[in-house]
Design a protein around this motif. Structure first.
Motif, short mmCIF file in Angstrom:
data_model
loop_
_atom_site.label_atom_id
_atom_site.label_comp_id
_atom_site.label_asym_id
_atom_site.label_seq_id
_atom_site.Cartn_x
_atom_site.Cartn_y
_atom_site.Cartn_z
N SER A 10 40.15 57.68 53.87
CA SER A 10 40.77 57.36 52.80
C SER A 10 41.96 58.16 52.42
N PHE A 11 42.81 58.00 51.71
CA PHE A 11 43.99 58.70 51.26
C PHE A 11 44.57 58.56 50.03
N LEU A 54 50.13 63.01 57.24
CA LEU A 54 49.42 63.08 56.02
C LEU A 54 47.85 63.40 56.64
N ARG A 55 47.20 63.98 55.85
CA ARG A 55 45.86 64.46 55.90
C ARG A 55 44.85 63.63 55.21
N VAL A 61 40.07 62.10 61.50
CA VAL A 61 40.74 61.58 62.51
C VAL A 61 40.50 62.54 63.70
N LEU A 62 40.15 61.67 64.71
CA LEU A 62 39.66 62.29 65.98
C LEU A 62 40.55 61.92 67.36
N LYS A 66 37.25 64.77 69.11
CA LYS A 66 37.24 66.15 68.55
C LYS A 66 38.06 66.03 66.95
N LYS A 67 37.52 66.43 65.83
CA LYS A 67 38.20 66.34 64.86
C LYS A 67 39.62 67.08 64.81
N THR A 68 40.46 66.53 63.89
CA THR A 68 41.96 67.25 64.33
C THR A 68 42.30 67.85 63.03
N GLU A 69 41.54 68.38 61.89
CA GLU A 69 41.84 68.69 60.68
C GLU A 69 42.30 70.27 60.93
#
Length: 270
Positions: A10-11, A54-55, A61-62, A66-69
């Protein structure tokens, strides 16, 4: 194998506007995917979440599981390239060669490797004869191919195209189709936002529909464009060939060839 995933994403923008709600999508390498929906449905926000422009406010988001945060936007661009709808938002160099070579040079490739990347991308995008021109010597429609070539030259596994057919003539649209076909043959994933339903039918094997900030359905073009309830909810129209087929009582048809075959079969049964 899944390469790029959105998990319950969600954003919400800083002003409090929620643009995307709980989106789940998986993308495999080597597939072409169209994302369609009316303006404001959440399409562009969603793809900008895929490459770090955007985050997510919620969700993940993977890449390859793997998570990209913790990845920066620059780091994400090595894996997921984004071509803006307006090429003038992206072009900033004084020659087409410099524009296309900027990414490979910043990847610390050798001069020979940079040259090879530029030549390959320019040839694919029909720009090999104008590399020393200033980008703004080309018309708007052709500048779009400069930005596509610039992203291709950086060799990301996923390439996002935002409204690439807008303002294009038939010849340029056919070139876009050849570019997408070649990229998928090379094992890359091409994700395209478009309002051009005929382009969707001709070039994409998978379609994702957005409406009211959510993913409503995904499927083949036939599954999407013959789901009249979905089209009504999403405020979308069938491609012209589907509209014609419907008038002729040939539901499910997606191409002129299919329509001709159905009518020939019907005629043979009379």
């Amino acid at each position: 194998m899944t390469y790029l995933s959105l998990k319950d994403v969600s954003f919400t923008y800083p002003n409090g506007f929620e643009a995307v709600q709980q989106v789940n999508i998986d993308f495999e390498l080597g597939e072409s995917v169209a994302i369609i929906g009316q303006n404001g449905a959440g399409k562009t926000t969603t793809v900008k979440l895929m490459n770090g422009l955007l985050r997510p406010t919620k969700g993940d988001v993977l890449l390859a599981g793997k998570k990209t945060e913790k990845l920066t936007t620059a780091q994400m661009s090595h894996f997921v390239g984004y071509v803006f709808q307006n090429p003038d938002d992206q072009i900033f160099q004084d020659t087409i060669y410099n524009e296309i070579s900027f990414g490979p040079k910043n990847q610390k490739l050798s001069k020979n490797e940079v040259l090879q990347k530029v030549q390959a991308a320019a040839e694919l995008c029909g720009l090999e004869g104008v590399l020393q021109e200033h980008p703004y010597n080309l018309p708007y429609s052709k500048r779009k191919f400069i930005t596509i070539a610039a992203v291709i030259a950086t060799d990301p596994k996923v390439i996002i195209l935002d409204e690439p057919t807008a303002g294009q003539d038939r010849q340029s649209t056919e070139l876009l189709g050849r570019i997408i076909n070649q990229l998928t043959k090379e094992g890359k994933t091409v994700i395209t936002i478009t309002h051009d339903m005929e382009f969707v039918v001709s070039e994409f094997s998978r379609v994702i529909v957005f409406a009211e900030k959510q993913k409503r359905r995904e499927g083949t073009p036939a599954e999407i464009f013959w789901d009249e309830t979905l089209l009504t909810i999403s405020h979308l129209k069938q491609p012209y060939i589907c509209q014609l087929a419907k008038l002729l009582g040939c539901d499910g048809v997606m191409t002129i060839q299919e329509l001709l075959e159905v009518k020939e079969y019907e005629a043979s049964m009379d």
